[in-house]
Each structure stands twice: as structure tokens, then as C-alpha cells.
Motif scaffolding. Sequence first.
Motif, PDB file in Angstrom:
ATOM      1  N   LEU A   1     -13.199  10.608 -15.458  1.00  0.00           N
ATOM      2  CA  LEU A   1     -13.386  11.306 -14.176  1.00  0.00           C
ATOM      3  C   LEU A   1     -14.348  12.491 -14.274  1.00  0.00           C
ATOM      4  N   ALA A   2     -14.768  12.832 -15.496  1.00  0.00           N
ATOM      5  CA  ALA A   2     -15.685  13.974 -15.667  1.00  0.00           C
ATOM      6  C   ALA A   2     -16.933  13.748 -14.824  1.00  0.00           C
ATOM      7  N   GLY A   3     -17.339  14.770 -14.109  1.00  0.00           N
ATOM      8  CA  GLY A   3     -18.539  14.663 -13.290  1.00  0.00           C
ATOM      9  C   GLY A   3     -18.271  14.127 -11.891  1.00  0.00           C
ATOM     10  N   LEU A   4     -17.128  13.450 -11.704  1.00  0.00           N
ATOM     11  CA  LEU A   4     -16.802  12.914 -10.376  1.00  0.00           C
ATOM     12  C   LEU A   4     -15.957  13.925  -9.592  1.00  0.00           C
ATOM     13  N   VAL A   5     -14.980  14.498 -10.283  1.00  0.00           N
ATOM     14  CA  VAL A   5     -14.055  15.471  -9.680  1.00  0.00           C
ATOM     15  C   VAL A   5     -13.874  16.577 -10.712  1.00  0.00           C
ATOM     16  N   ALA A   6     -13.235  17.670 -10.326  1.00  0.00           N
ATOM     17  CA  ALA A   6     -12.875  18.682 -11.325  1.00  0.00           C
ATOM     18  C   ALA A   6     -11.606  18.209 -12.014  1.00  0.00           C
ATOM     19  N   THR A   7     -11.689  17.981 -13.324  1.00  0.00           N
ATOM     20  CA  THR A   7     -10.514  17.534 -14.084  1.00  0.00           C
ATOM     21  C   THR A   7      -9.637  18.752 -14.401  1.00  0.00           C
ATOM     22  N   PRO A   8      -8.371  18.539 -14.786  1.00  0.00           N
ATOM     23  CA  PRO A   8      -7.427  19.662 -14.930  1.00  0.00           C
ATOM     24  C   PRO A   8      -7.825  20.635 -16.043  1.00  0.00           C
ATOM     25  N   PRO A   9      -7.346  21.874 -15.921  1.00  0.00           N
ATOM     26  CA  PRO A   9      -7.672  22.898 -16.912  1.00  0.00           C
ATOM     27  C   PRO A   9      -7.154  22.536 -18.298  1.00  0.00           C
ATOM     28  N   ARG A  10      -7.895  22.957 -19.308  1.00  0.00           N
ATOM     29  CA  ARG A  10      -7.425  22.909 -20.696  1.00  0.00           C
ATOM     30  C   ARG A  10      -7.680  24.265 -21.309  1.00  0.00           C
ATOM     31  N   VAL A  11      -6.776  24.704 -22.166  1.00  0.00           N
ATOM     32  CA  VAL A  11      -6.890  26.019 -22.788  1.00  0.00           C
ATOM     33  C   VAL A  11      -6.774  25.836 -24.302  1.00  0.00           C
ATOM     34  N   ASP A  12      -7.674  26.463 -25.066  1.00  0.00           N
ATOM     35  CA  ASP A  12      -7.638  26.356 -26.536  1.00  0.00           C
ATOM     36  C   ASP A  12      -6.291  26.821 -27.081  1.00  0.00           C
TER      37      ASP A  12
ATOM     38  N   GLU B   1      -3.126   1.929 -20.663  1.00  0.00           N
ATOM     39  CA  GLU B   1      -4.487   2.447 -20.510  1.00  0.00           C
ATOM     40  C   GLU B   1      -5.259   1.664 -19.460  1.00  0.00           C
ATOM     41  N   ALA B   2      -4.977   0.372 -19.348  1.00  0.00           N
ATOM     42  CA  ALA B   2      -5.682  -0.447 -18.360  1.00  0.00           C
ATOM     43  C   ALA B   2      -5.436   0.097 -16.951  1.00  0.00           C
ATOM     44  N   THR B   3      -4.206   0.560 -16.703  1.00  0.00           N
ATOM     45  CA  THR B   3      -3.888   1.105 -15.374  1.00  0.00           C
ATOM     46  C   THR B   3      -4.649   2.411 -15.137  1.00  0.00           C
ATOM     47  N   ALA B   4      -4.736   3.248 -16.176  1.00  0.00           N
ATOM     48  CA  ALA B   4      -5.493   4.495 -16.024  1.00  0.00           C
ATOM     49  C   ALA B   4      -6.975   4.201 -15.774  1.00  0.00           C
ATOM     50  N   HIS B   5      -7.502   3.159 -16.441  1.00  0.00           N
ATOM     51  CA  HIS B   5      -8.892   2.761 -16.171  1.00  0.00           C
ATOM     52  C   HIS B   5      -9.037   2.272 -14.736  1.00  0.00           C
ATOM     53  N   LEU B   6      -8.086   1.460 -14.306  1.00  0.00           N
ATOM     54  CA  LEU B   6      -8.140   0.913 -12.946  1.00  0.00           C
ATOM     55  C   LEU B   6      -8.116   2.040 -11.909  1.00  0.00           C
ATOM     56  N   ILE B   7      -7.220   3.005 -12.112  1.00  0.00           N
ATOM     57  CA  ILE B   7      -7.129   4.140 -11.177  1.00  0.00           C
ATOM     58  C   ILE B   7      -8.455   4.919 -11.183  1.00  0.00           C
ATOM     59  N   SER B   8      -9.008   5.138 -12.379  1.00  0.00           N
ATOM     60  CA  SER B   8     -10.282   5.850 -12.480  1.00  0.00           C
ATOM     61  C   SER B   8     -11.389   5.085 -11.752  1.00  0.00           C
ATOM     62  N   ASP B   9     -11.384   3.761 -11.893  1.00  0.00           N
ATOM     63  CA  ASP B   9     -12.370   2.933 -11.171  1.00  0.00           C
ATOM     64  C   ASP B   9     -12.230   3.129  -9.667  1.00  0.00           C
ATOM     65  N   HIS B  10     -10.994   3.162  -9.189  1.00  0.00           N
ATOM     66  CA  HIS B  10     -10.768   3.336  -7.744  1.00  0.00           C
ATOM     67  C   HIS B  10     -11.242   4.708  -7.282  1.00  0.00           C
ATOM     68  N   VAL B  11     -11.028   5.750  -8.104  1.00  0.00           N
ATOM     69  CA  VAL B  11     -11.506   7.092  -7.735  1.00  0.00           C
ATOM     70  C   VAL B  11     -13.032   7.069  -7.636  1.00  0.00           C
ATOM     71  N   ALA B  12     -13.676   6.490  -8.661  1.00  0.00           N
ATOM     72  CA  ALA B  12     -15.144   6.436  -8.674  1.00  0.00           C
ATOM     73  C   ALA B  12     -15.661   5.664  -7.465  1.00  0.00           C
ATOM     74  N   ALA B  13     -15.039   4.533  -7.175  1.00  0.00           N
ATOM     75  CA  ALA B  13     -15.503   3.697  -6.059  1.00  0.00           C
ATOM     76  C   ALA B  13     -15.322   4.418  -4.730  1.00  0.00           C
ATOM     77  N   ALA B  14     -14.206   5.114  -4.572  1.00  0.00           N
ATOM     78  CA  ALA B  14     -13.948   5.823  -3.312  1.00  0.00           C
ATOM     79  C   ALA B  14     -14.998   6.919  -3.091  1.00  0.00           C
ATOM     80  N   LEU B  15     -15.348   7.625  -4.171  1.00  0.00           N
ATOM     81  CA  LEU B  15     -16.321   8.710  -4.031  1.00  0.00           C
ATOM     82  C   LEU B  15     -17.719   8.142  -3.798  1.00  0.00           C
TER      83      LEU B  15
END
Length: 379
Positions: free
Chosen positions: A272-283, A358-372
Motif C-alpha cells: 500500500l506504500a505510495g497509495l495511502v498513508a500506511t500506519p505509523p511505525r516507531v523505532d 497472505e493471499a487474502t492480504a494481497h487480494l485486499i491490497s489489490d482491491h485498494v489499489a484498484a479502487a484508487l
Amino acid sequence: MGIPFIDLRAQYERLKPDIDRRIRAVLEHGQFIMGPEVAELEGELARFTGCRHAIAVSSGTDALLIALMAEGVGRGDAVFIPAFTFTAPAEVVLLAGATPVFVDVDPATFNVDPDDLERSIRATAAAGDFKPRAVIAVDLYGLPADYDRLNAIAEAEGLFLLADAAQSFGAVHGGRRVGALAPVTAASFYPSKPLGCYGDGGAVFSDDDSRAEVLRSIRLHGQGAHQYDSVRAGLNGRLDTLQAAVLLAKLPVLEDELAARERLARLYDERLAGLVATPPRVDGVTSAWAQYSILHEGRDRLAAALARQGVPTAIHYPRPMHLQPAYTRFGGGPGSLPVSERLAAQVLSLPMHPYMDEATAHLISDHVAAALERREKVS
Ligand SMILES: *Cc1c(COP(=O)(O)O)cnc(C)c1O
């Protein structure tokens, strides 16, 4: 079959023999209130978190309330809480008789902004209506707040720091586990939290022996040394033995489940990087990934497009606390806490649970990309 937002059934399938055996044992011995599983769970929770005392209670909300009551927070006291959160940390302040002061969150972490907290403490002290008394930090979506700075501020200002770890149980901050990051920590075992039972449940954590004694007493109607001694006003705040039994079966796989959540979060991050703002991460800080929440300006249209493709989403949370009808009288109105207001308009939680493949996470990511992509073509 649609994609589930979370999947408690898959977890039950994995743990069925242990959960069933544990529940059956309670049905056999019949000690439904404060049975042996409660003390056993408290021992395991203390070991897991590295915190001296774990006190099992009836819910995360009661954990927060009991912690405030034990500290004597009440009338005339100001309690600082982030505006962008679930309602529980705000309501317990009112139930304790104190006054909530809403603080903005840090756009880089979505957790309480230590600079705004310091500003707010000074402003409250200067106004003189309420005495700055406590801070409730919330580990939103499972990412622990900035406890290095929060502990320093609380110490410098003489405030009680209470960690709301309802979403972050199991996360690690600077090598220490949630539960051991603040003087008192409240956790929730609501079914959909990272460690969940089959009903309501929670726990309070503290390293302090005398504080732990008061917390235990308040949980049991303010009981003293004997059952019918009432030494203070308390609550019926106990955890059911059956829920303790369920948690004892689930705790051994929590680390494994947290690792699975982290793998999925990384996969989502990459896709999802570059498509939406992904959640925060802290070192140096891990998240328990109670939610995987992205930010997008066209949030509502994205959610609708995903729903049409069978992808469930949720909004945690659509309105910041200072704009909620129950709390507007404590806030500065629209525009007063701009980061919280923007996040409420843009956050969207995607399906996240340890048993998603992981396949489901890929599928969801594909749907996010396609919607945008579809939207870009239209505009
Ligand atoms: C879920 C939650 C609570 C309340 O926990 P319950 O067990 O449902 O009472 C408190 N604070 C936060 C941030 C939560 O997400």
C-alpha cells in the motif's frame, strides 16, 4: 464466503482442545467467582509482562476506572486524555467525578502529543479551575505511546500516569513489555482485542505492592482483610473464572499471533506504500496491531468501493472525543484539536487478524489499489 474483518472462529479451531478442556474444568469444580484459574492467570500475566502485579478485572473500562479510584482521582481534578480515542478513557474520568481535558495527538504516531500535553497542563494550571492530576495515555491501534516522555512529564508535574493498553497488550517498547511501561496499566480482554476472552474481561498492572493491594480491594467491593470488611467504596470488578480459563488457553499462543499480525502488517505496508498513508511505525517499538488503519483523504468513497468488492472495513474512530455530544462541554469545539479531527476524517481500518493468509492480504491490497485507480480515471 466474504472476507472476515477478524476471525475468532479460526483461532478457536486451532485452540479447541485446550479451550474446551479449560472450560470443562471450571464446570466441574464450580468455582465460577474467583476460582483458581483467576490467580493462575494473574501469575501468567505478571510473568508475561514482567510486571510484579497483574489484577484480573471485569473489563478494560473497569480496569481504567479502578485505577483512577485507587489513585483517589476525583472532584476538582483534571485528567488529560488524547481526543482521538475510544470513549472509555473519557467516560471513566467522569465516572470518577473528575474533569477530562482533551489533548491533541501526534500525526506521526496517532498517540497523545507530549508537546500538546505540556501546553495543556500549563494552561489548565494557569486557569485554576481544576488541578492537573492524571494523564491517561492510549496506545492507539496497538502502538505504545511515547512512555519515555510521558513518564518524564508526569514525574516533573507530579501527575499520575495511567496507560490504556486495551489495544496494545503484548507490544514492546524499548525492550519492555506493555504492562511495565507506566506506574499503572489497564488492559482489555474484549473478544476482538489482541488477547481476547469470550465475553468481557480486563486486567490492571502495577509494580507497586501497596497500590496493588488497593486495586485488589476496589475490585472486590472495597473489601478489607475479611470478606465482610468494607474499608472503601469499590466495585463488583471481578473477572469470571470461565473467562480466566479461556485466557489461560490463549495466552501461550499470543506471541505467535503477534508475529503473524506483524507479518501481515509488513505485507500491507509494502503493497500500500505510495497509495495511502500506511500506519505509523516507531523505532524500538512494536505494535500489537489491534487495527491496521490507513489514512486517505477520500476515505468514505474508498470504504464504499471496498465494501462493493466484499472487503469489510471499519472506522476507528469517526469523531474525536471533544466533538462527541457527551463531551463537547469539556472541549474547544471544531478546529481546536486539528490533528485528531483530520485523523477522524481519514482513518480506515482494514481486515487484520493472525489467521488471515497472505493471499487474502494481497487480494485486499489489490482491491485498494484498484479502487484508487478507478477514482483517478474518473477525476
Ligand atoms: C476496548 C477499549 C477499552 C475498553 O475495554 P472494554 O474491555 O471493552 O471495557 C478502553 N480503551 C480503549 C482504547 C479500547 O480500545
